[in-house]
Write a protein that holds these residues in place. Sequence first.
Motif, PDB file in Angstrom:
ATOM      1  N   THR A   1      -1.123   3.886  -2.724  1.00  5.46           N
ATOM      2  CA  THR A   1      -1.303   5.317  -2.549  1.00  5.46           C
ATOM      3  C   THR A   1      -1.653   5.949  -3.898  1.00  5.46           C
ATOM      4  N   ASP A   2      -2.673   6.761  -3.915  1.00  4.67           N
ATOM      5  CA  ASP A   2      -3.129   7.481  -5.107  1.00  4.67           C
ATOM      6  C   ASP A   2      -3.737   6.587  -6.180  1.00  4.67           C
ATOM      7  N   GLY A   3      -4.163   5.371  -5.825  1.00  2.00           N
ATOM      8  CA  GLY A   3      -4.800   4.527  -6.827  1.00  2.00           C
ATOM      9  C   GLY A   3      -4.810   3.064  -6.459  1.00  2.00           C
ATOM     10  N   SER A   4      -4.759   2.230  -7.489  1.00  3.15           N
ATOM     11  CA  SER A   4      -4.729   0.789  -7.279  1.00  3.15           C
ATOM     12  C   SER A   4      -3.984   0.129  -8.439  1.00  3.15           C
ATOM     13  N   VAL A   5      -3.617  -1.135  -8.212  1.00  2.94           N
ATOM     14  CA  VAL A   5      -2.988  -1.953  -9.240  1.00  2.94           C
ATOM     15  C   VAL A   5      -3.875  -3.168  -9.435  1.00  2.94           C
ATOM     16  N   ALA A   6      -4.274  -3.406 -10.678  1.00  2.00           N
ATOM     17  CA  ALA A   6      -5.108  -4.560 -11.009  1.00  2.00           C
ATOM     18  C   ALA A   6      -4.335  -5.461 -11.959  1.00  2.00           C
ATOM     19  N   GLN A   7      -4.617  -6.755 -11.866  1.00  2.00           N
ATOM     20  CA  GLN A   7      -3.939  -7.718 -12.716  1.00  2.00           C
ATOM     21  C   GLN A   7      -4.916  -8.804 -13.150  1.00  2.00           C
ATOM     22  N   ASP A   8      -4.876  -9.144 -14.432  1.00  2.00           N
ATOM     23  CA  ASP A   8      -5.639 -10.253 -14.986  1.00  2.00           C
ATOM     24  C   ASP A   8      -4.672 -11.176 -15.697  1.00  2.00           C
ATOM     25  N   VAL A   9      -4.678 -12.451 -15.318  1.00  2.00           N
ATOM     26  CA  VAL A   9      -3.865 -13.439 -16.008  1.00  2.00           C
ATOM     27  C   VAL A   9      -4.674 -13.915 -17.206  1.00  2.00           C
ATOM     28  N   THR A  10      -4.160 -13.645 -18.397  1.00  2.00           N
ATOM     29  CA  THR A  10      -4.831 -14.007 -19.636  1.00  2.00           C
ATOM     30  C   THR A  10      -3.818 -14.739 -20.515  1.00  2.00           C
ATOM     31  N   SER A  11      -4.012 -14.691 -21.792  1.00  2.47           N
ATOM     32  CA  SER A  11      -2.993 -15.196 -22.702  1.00  2.47           C
ATOM     33  C   SER A  11      -2.429 -14.005 -23.459  1.00  2.47           C
ATOM     34  N   GLY A  12      -1.324 -14.196 -24.065  1.00  2.53           N
ATOM     35  CA  GLY A  12      -0.749 -13.126 -24.865  1.00  2.53           C
ATOM     36  C   GLY A  12       0.240 -12.283 -24.108  1.00  2.53           C
ATOM     37  N   PRO A  13       0.797 -11.290 -24.816  1.00  2.00           N
ATOM     38  CA  PRO A  13       1.860 -10.466 -24.241  1.00  2.00           C
ATOM     39  C   PRO A  13       1.354  -9.521 -23.153  1.00  2.00           C
ATOM     40  N   LEU A  14       2.291  -8.950 -22.434  1.00  2.00           N
ATOM     41  CA  LEU A  14       2.000  -8.004 -21.359  1.00  2.00           C
ATOM     42  C   LEU A  14       1.344  -6.751 -21.924  1.00  2.00           C
ATOM     43  N   LEU A  15       0.221  -6.382 -21.333  1.00  2.00           N
ATOM     44  CA  LEU A  15      -0.456  -5.137 -21.661  1.00  2.00           C
ATOM     45  C   LEU A  15      -0.508  -4.293 -20.395  1.00  2.00           C
ATOM     46  N   VAL A  16       0.090  -3.113 -20.446  1.00  2.00           N
ATOM     47  CA  VAL A  16       0.051  -2.142 -19.352  1.00  2.00           C
ATOM     48  C   VAL A  16      -0.923  -1.057 -19.767  1.00  2.00           C
ATOM     49  N   SER A  17      -1.925  -0.817 -18.931  1.00  2.00           N
ATOM     50  CA  SER A  17      -2.929   0.191 -19.274  1.00  2.00           C
ATOM     51  C   SER A  17      -3.384   0.927 -18.023  1.00  2.00           C
ATOM     52  N   LEU A  18      -4.147   1.971 -18.254  1.00  2.00           N
ATOM     53  CA  LEU A  18      -4.722   2.753 -17.165  1.00  2.00           C
ATOM     54  C   LEU A  18      -6.235   2.644 -17.291  1.00  2.00           C
ATOM     55  N   THR A  21      -7.059   6.149 -12.084  1.00  2.00           N
ATOM     56  CA  THR A  21      -6.213   5.786 -10.945  1.00  2.00           C
ATOM     57  C   THR A  21      -5.936   4.286 -10.804  1.00  2.00           C
ATOM     58  N   THR A  22      -6.278   3.477 -11.821  1.00  2.00           N
ATOM     59  CA  THR A  22      -6.007   2.047 -11.720  1.00  2.00           C
ATOM     60  C   THR A  22      -5.006   1.625 -12.780  1.00  2.00           C
ATOM     61  N   LEU A  23      -3.812   1.264 -12.330  1.00  2.00           N
ATOM     62  CA  LEU A  23      -2.785   0.702 -13.190  1.00  2.00           C
ATOM     63  C   LEU A  23      -3.152  -0.753 -13.420  1.00  2.00           C
ATOM     64  N   HIS A  24      -3.299  -1.166 -14.686  1.00  2.00           N
ATOM     65  CA  HIS A  24      -3.786  -2.503 -14.998  1.00  2.00           C
ATOM     66  C   HIS A  24      -2.755  -3.275 -15.820  1.00  2.00           C
ATOM     67  N   ARG A  32       0.823  -1.218   0.000  1.00  2.00           N
ATOM     68  CA  ARG A  32       0.000   0.000   0.000  1.00  2.00           C
ATOM     69  C   ARG A  32       0.855   1.265   0.000  1.00  2.00           C
ATOM     70  N   ARG A  33       2.128   1.135   0.334  1.00  2.00           N
ATOM     71  CA  ARG A  33       3.025   2.294   0.344  1.00  2.00           C
ATOM     72  C   ARG A  33       3.586   2.593  -1.045  1.00  2.00           C
ATOM     73  N   CYS A  34       3.278   1.764  -2.048  1.00  2.00           N
ATOM     74  CA  CYS A  34       3.619   2.103  -3.427  1.00  2.00           C
ATOM     75  C   CYS A  34       2.717   3.252  -3.857  1.00  2.00           C
ATOM     76  N   ARG A  35       3.178   4.034  -4.835  1.00  2.00           N
ATOM     77  CA  ARG A  35       2.418   5.190  -5.302  1.00  2.00           C
ATOM     78  C   ARG A  35       2.275   5.145  -6.820  1.00  2.00           C
ATOM     79  N   LEU A  36       1.140   5.595  -7.290  1.00  2.00           N
ATOM     80  CA  LEU A  36       0.899   5.697  -8.722  1.00  2.00           C
ATOM     81  C   LEU A  36       0.964   7.157  -9.141  1.00  2.00           C
ATOM     82  N   GLY A  37       1.712   7.423 -10.179  1.00  2.00           N
ATOM     83  CA  GLY A  37       1.770   8.757 -10.758  1.00  2.00           C
ATOM     84  C   GLY A  37       1.454   8.672 -12.243  1.00  2.00           C
ATOM     85  N   VAL A  38       0.666   9.600 -12.737  1.00  2.00           N
ATOM     86  CA  VAL A  38       0.286   9.633 -14.147  1.00  2.00           C
ATOM     87  C   VAL A  38       0.577  11.021 -14.676  1.00  2.00           C
ATOM     88  N   THR A  39       1.495  11.113 -15.650  1.00  2.00           N
ATOM     89  CA  THR A  39       1.816  12.405 -16.255  1.00  2.00           C
ATOM     90  C   THR A  39       2.115  12.217 -17.735  1.00  2.00           C
TER      91      THR A  39
END
Length: 140
Positions: free
Chosen positions: A55-72, A76-79, A16-23
Amino acid sequence: MADGKVGEDVPMADHRRCRLGVTDGELELAGAPTALRALGQRLRQHAEPVEVAITDGSVAQDVTSGPLLVSLKGTTTLHFSGGPEYLGIIWDALDGVAELAETADDRGVNRHQHIEYFPGDEYRSPDSIPLVIVADWEDG
């Protein structure tokens, strides 16, 4: 903790002490080394969809198939999504950046790693948003 594992003395709530920043279309996931390791361990433990507060958001993860996709998702949710072998890029980066910070002689420079797609990359989706994982140090 030089072995890259979160020890029994590190509470799981440290993530929970990790922080998300979006710029300007770039995402930054930052935290102290113990927080980054705790988040990495938390994400590694889940084969089903998971979302954890930081801090300042959340991190979500879905195990699927295929390459890594980083999205917002929203503002405030890093996916992260992709096959386990591709999600490992994130998990290993969290541990690796923490390791670099812990073994650095100079704590005045924050250690970091960029996670982004380059043409021809089979491991990351071309639809990914650039992400920087940063290890920093708490005051005091």
